[in-house]
Design a protein around this motif. Structure first.
Motif, PDB file in Angstrom:
ATOM      1  N   PRO A   1       0.826  -1.218   0.000  1.00 42.04           N
ATOM      2  CA  PRO A   1       0.000   0.000   0.000  1.00 42.04           C
ATOM      3  C   PRO A   1       0.859   1.266   0.000  1.00 42.04           C
ATOM      4  O   PRO A   1       1.938   1.292   0.593  1.00 42.04           O
ATOM      5  CB  PRO A   1      -0.792  -0.102   1.301  1.00 42.04           C
ATOM      6  N   ASP A   2       0.362   2.304  -0.666  1.00 41.34           N
ATOM      7  CA  ASP A   2       1.093   3.560  -0.772  1.00 41.34           C
ATOM      8  C   ASP A   2       1.325   4.185   0.601  1.00 41.34           C
ATOM      9  O   ASP A   2       2.399   4.703   0.887  1.00 41.34           O
ATOM     10  CB  ASP A   2       0.337   4.548  -1.659  1.00 41.34           C
ATOM     11  N   ILE A   3       0.295   4.163   1.440  1.00 40.19           N
ATOM     12  CA  ILE A   3       0.370   4.757   2.776  1.00 40.19           C
ATOM     13  C   ILE A   3      -0.191   3.748   3.766  1.00 40.19           C
ATOM     14  O   ILE A   3      -1.275   3.207   3.572  1.00 40.19           O
ATOM     15  CB  ILE A   3      -0.439   6.073   2.836  1.00 40.19           C
ATOM     16  N   VAL A   4       0.564   3.507   4.838  1.00 38.64           N
ATOM     17  CA  VAL A   4       0.131   2.564   5.869  1.00 38.64           C
ATOM     18  C   VAL A   4       0.019   3.319   7.187  1.00 38.64           C
ATOM     19  O   VAL A   4       0.962   3.986   7.615  1.00 38.64           O
ATOM     20  CB  VAL A   4       1.129   1.389   6.011  1.00 38.64           C
ATOM     21  N   LEU A   5      -1.152   3.227   7.792  1.00 29.49           N
ATOM     22  CA  LEU A   5      -1.410   3.860   9.077  1.00 29.49           C
ATOM     23  C   LEU A   5      -1.538   2.750  10.125  1.00 29.49           C
ATOM     24  O   LEU A   5      -2.639   2.338  10.472  1.00 29.49           O
ATOM     25  CB  LEU A   5      -2.694   4.692   9.003  1.00 29.49           C
ATOM     26  N   PRO A   6      -0.414   2.235  10.640  1.00 31.63           N
ATOM     27  CA  PRO A   6      -0.464   1.065  11.521  1.00 31.63           C
ATOM     28  C   PRO A   6      -1.247   1.308  12.809  1.00 31.63           C
ATOM     29  O   PRO A   6      -1.927   0.405  13.296  1.00 31.63           O
ATOM     30  CB  PRO A   6       1.005   0.752  11.815  1.00 31.63           C
ATOM     31  N   ARG A   7      -1.167   2.504  13.337  1.00 28.85           N
ATOM     32  CA  ARG A   7      -1.887   2.828  14.581  1.00 28.85           C
ATOM     33  C   ARG A   7      -3.390   2.645  14.406  1.00 28.85           C
ATOM     34  O   ARG A   7      -4.101   2.304  15.354  1.00 28.85           O
ATOM     35  CB  ARG A   7      -1.567   4.264  14.968  1.00 28.85           C
ATOM     36  N   TYR A   8      -3.882   2.874  13.205  1.00 33.22           N
ATOM     37  CA  TYR A   8      -5.316   2.801  12.921  1.00 33.22           C
ATOM     38  C   TYR A   8      -5.697   1.544  12.140  1.00 33.22           C
ATOM     39  O   TYR A   8      -6.842   1.409  11.725  1.00 33.22           O
ATOM     40  CB  TYR A   8      -5.761   4.039  12.140  1.00 33.22           C
ATOM     41  N   GLN A   9      -4.725   0.678  11.891  1.00 30.66           N
ATOM     42  CA  GLN A   9      -4.942  -0.560  11.126  1.00 30.66           C
ATOM     43  C   GLN A   9      -5.616  -0.240   9.788  1.00 30.66           C
ATOM     44  O   GLN A   9      -6.564  -0.889   9.358  1.00 30.66           O
ATOM     45  CB  GLN A   9      -5.790  -1.546  11.960  1.00 30.66           C
ATOM     46  N   THR A  10      -5.103   0.799   9.114  1.00 30.34           N
ATOM     47  CA  THR A  10      -5.676   1.279   7.856  1.00 30.34           C
ATOM     48  C   THR A  10      -4.578   1.446   6.820  1.00 30.34           C
ATOM     49  O   THR A  10      -3.470   1.865   7.144  1.00 30.34           O
ATOM     50  CB  THR A  10      -6.380   2.634   8.084  1.00 30.34           C
ATOM     51  N   VAL A  11      -4.898   1.112   5.575  1.00 30.96           N
ATOM     52  CA  VAL A  11      -3.984   1.330   4.459  1.00 30.96           C
ATOM     53  C   VAL A  11      -4.686   2.196   3.418  1.00 30.96           C
ATOM     54  O   VAL A  11      -5.907   2.159   3.287  1.00 30.96           O
ATOM     55  CB  VAL A  11      -3.502   0.009   3.806  1.00 30.96           C
ATOM     56  N   VAL A  12      -3.880   2.965   2.698  1.00 31.49           N
ATOM     57  CA  VAL A  12      -4.413   3.851   1.659  1.00 31.49           C
ATOM     58  C   VAL A  12      -3.686   3.550   0.357  1.00 31.49           C
ATOM     59  O   VAL A  12      -2.457   3.538   0.309  1.00 31.49           O
ATOM     60  CB  VAL A  12      -4.214   5.339   2.034  1.00 31.49           C
ATOM     61  N   PHE A  13      -4.469   3.292  -0.681  1.00 31.92           N
ATOM     62  CA  PHE A  13      -3.933   3.165  -2.029  1.00 31.92           C
ATOM     63  C   PHE A  13      -4.308   4.432  -2.779  1.00 31.92           C
ATOM     64  O   PHE A  13      -5.465   4.842  -2.780  1.00 31.92           O
ATOM     65  CB  PHE A  13      -4.550   1.965  -2.762  1.00 31.92           C
ATOM     66  N   VAL A  14      -3.338   5.069  -3.407  1.00 30.54           N
ATOM     67  CA  VAL A  14      -3.601   6.232  -4.264  1.00 30.54           C
ATOM     68  C   VAL A  14      -3.409   5.727  -5.686  1.00 30.54           C
ATOM     69  O   VAL A  14      -2.290   5.631  -6.178  1.00 30.54           O
ATOM     70  CB  VAL A  14      -2.660   7.408  -3.938  1.00 30.54           C
ATOM     71  N   HIS A  15      -4.517   5.376  -6.315  1.00 27.31           N
ATOM     72  CA  HIS A  15      -4.478   4.751  -7.637  1.00 27.31           C
ATOM     73  C   HIS A  15      -4.502   5.779  -8.759  1.00 27.31           C
ATOM     74  O   HIS A  15      -5.270   6.745  -8.706  1.00 27.31           O
ATOM     75  CB  HIS A  15      -5.688   3.832  -7.833  1.00 27.31           C
ATOM     76  N   GLY A  16      -3.693   5.538  -9.772  1.00 20.84           N
ATOM     77  CA  GLY A  16      -3.757   6.313 -11.003  1.00 20.84           C
ATOM     78  C   GLY A  16      -4.955   5.831 -11.806  1.00 20.84           C
ATOM     79  O   GLY A  16      -5.169   4.624 -11.965  1.00 20.84           O
ATOM     80  N   CYS A  17      -5.748   6.752 -12.300  1.00 22.23           N
ATOM     81  CA  CYS A  17      -6.980   6.401 -13.020  1.00 22.23           C
ATOM     82  C   CYS A  17      -6.696   5.559 -14.262  1.00 22.23           C
ATOM     83  O   CYS A  17      -7.436   4.626 -14.558  1.00 22.23           O
ATOM     84  CB  CYS A  17      -7.740   7.664 -13.401  1.00 22.23           C
ATOM     85  N   PHE A  18      -5.633   5.870 -14.989  1.00 22.22           N
ATOM     86  CA  PHE A  18      -5.309   5.141 -16.218  1.00 22.22           C
ATOM     87  C   PHE A  18      -4.919   3.696 -15.920  1.00 22.22           C
ATOM     88  O   PHE A  18      -5.479   2.767 -16.490  1.00 22.22           O
ATOM     89  CB  PHE A  18      -4.174   5.854 -16.960  1.00 22.22           C
ATOM     90  N   TRP A  19      -3.969   3.490 -15.023  1.00 26.34           N
ATOM     91  CA  TRP A  19      -3.422   2.153 -14.787  1.00 26.34           C
ATOM     92  C   TRP A  19      -4.362   1.243 -14.027  1.00 26.34           C
ATOM     93  O   TRP A  19      -4.350   0.032 -14.208  1.00 26.34           O
ATOM     94  CB  TRP A  19      -2.090   2.256 -14.036  1.00 26.34           C
ATOM     95  N   HIS A  20      -5.189   1.823 -13.158  1.00 25.35           N
ATOM     96  CA  HIS A  20      -6.064   0.999 -12.314  1.00 25.35           C
ATOM     97  C   HIS A  20      -7.516   1.055 -12.762  1.00 25.35           C
ATOM     98  O   HIS A  20      -8.391   0.520 -12.091  1.00 25.35           O
ATOM     99  CB  HIS A  20      -5.920   1.423 -10.850  1.00 25.35           C
ATOM    100  N   ARG A  21      -7.781   1.715 -13.888  1.00 24.11           N
ATOM    101  CA  ARG A  21      -9.073   1.714 -14.577  1.00 24.11           C
ATOM    102  C   ARG A  21     -10.212   2.268 -13.732  1.00 24.11           C
ATOM    103  O   ARG A  21     -11.191   1.596 -13.442  1.00 24.11           O
ATOM    104  CB  ARG A  21      -9.430   0.311 -15.081  1.00 24.11           C
ATOM    105  N   HIS A  22     -10.099   3.518 -13.355  1.00 24.47           N
ATOM    106  CA  HIS A  22     -11.164   4.190 -12.632  1.00 24.47           C
ATOM    107  C   HIS A  22     -12.397   4.268 -13.529  1.00 24.47           C
ATOM    108  O   HIS A  22     -12.353   4.856 -14.605  1.00 24.47           O
ATOM    109  CB  HIS A  22     -10.702   5.583 -12.221  1.00 24.47           C
ATOM    110  N   ALA A  23     -13.467   3.671 -13.074  1.00 25.57           N
ATOM    111  CA  ALA A  23     -14.689   3.577 -13.880  1.00 25.57           C
ATOM    112  C   ALA A  23     -15.251   4.960 -14.211  1.00 25.57           C
ATOM    113  O   ALA A  23     -15.317   5.839 -13.346  1.00 25.57           O
ATOM    114  CB  ALA A  23     -15.745   2.759 -13.137  1.00 25.57           C
ATOM    115  N   HIS A  24     -15.628   5.150 -15.451  1.00 25.48           N
ATOM    116  CA  HIS A  24     -16.274   6.370 -15.938  1.00 25.48           C
ATOM    117  C   HIS A  24     -15.395   7.618 -15.774  1.00 25.48           C
ATOM    118  O   HIS A  24     -15.911   8.719 -15.622  1.00 25.48           O
ATOM    119  CB  HIS A  24     -17.623   6.596 -15.263  1.00 25.48           C
ATOM    120  N   CYS A  25     -14.098   7.446 -15.793  1.00 22.05           N
ATOM    121  CA  CYS A  25     -13.183   8.572 -15.651  1.00 22.05           C
ATOM    122  C   CYS A  25     -12.545   8.861 -17.006  1.00 22.05           C
ATOM    123  O   CYS A  25     -12.093   7.943 -17.694  1.00 22.05           O
ATOM    124  CB  CYS A  25     -12.101   8.245 -14.613  1.00 22.05           C
TER     125      CYS A  25
END
Length: 172
Positions: A49-73
């Motif tokens: 994952p791009d950003i990992v927030l271990p204290r909150y047990q949360t991960v953040v992916f910052v996806h590029g619309c082209f490579w990860h196929r953001h629908a209707h974008c």
């Protein structure tokens, strides 16, 4: 038929970054200003994952619309040449993203996916999604302490240029 020579195409494709992208720098900067501390691209987690927030047990992916196929974008356009290759590549990317999200959720992590176009259009709204995932109910963000959209984009652009200069000269 490609309009660029293979050398020029190689140069262009070589400049596409998989980390420290402008949207990722924006999110990281705003999270840091909100007082949230994080780690980057932990290899022990599925999908790094791009950003990992271990204290909150949360991960953040910052996806590029082209490579990860953001629908209707509009940024998720399809290349005109080598369509079969690109279609297979995009399908594999989407399937891998789905597997990684499933594995992280099964391991007890909360997963937040931010899209490139969302971050560039409204950085504060994108960070608000992350904050909603990690903060206790009723917790508020001090938006007065955060810079406006224009400042955020300028800082990210200058940081990105600094990273690119260092990469080209071998200083990083």
């Amino acid at each position: 038929m490609d309009t660029w020579s293979s050398a020029k195409r190689s140069e262009v494709m070589g400049r596409i970054r998989s980390r420290d992208t402008k949207p990722e720098l924006i999110v990281r900067s705003l999270l840091h200003r909100c007082g949230v501390r994080f780690s980057l691209r932990r290899r022990d987690l599925p999908g790094k994952p791009d950003i990992v927030l271990p204290r909150y047990q949360t991960v953040v992916f910052v996806h590029g619309c082209f490579w990860h196929r953001h629908a209707h974008c509009r940024m998720a356009s399809n290349p005109k040449s080598h369509q079969a290759f690109w279609q297979a590549k995009f399908e594999a990317n989407v399937a891998r993203d789905r597997r990684n999200r499933r594995a992280l959720t099964k391991a007890g992590w909360r997963v937040v996916v931010l899209w490139e176009c969302e971050v560039l259009r409204d950085p504060l709204a994108a960070v608000e999604r992350v904050m909603q995932a990690i903060r206790p109910a009723g917790g508020a963000i001090d938006y007065a302490a955060l810079p406006d959209r224009r400042t955020v984009l300028q800082v990210a652009e200058s940081r990105l240029q600094w990273n690119l200069r260092g990469r080209q000269t071998g200083e990083c």
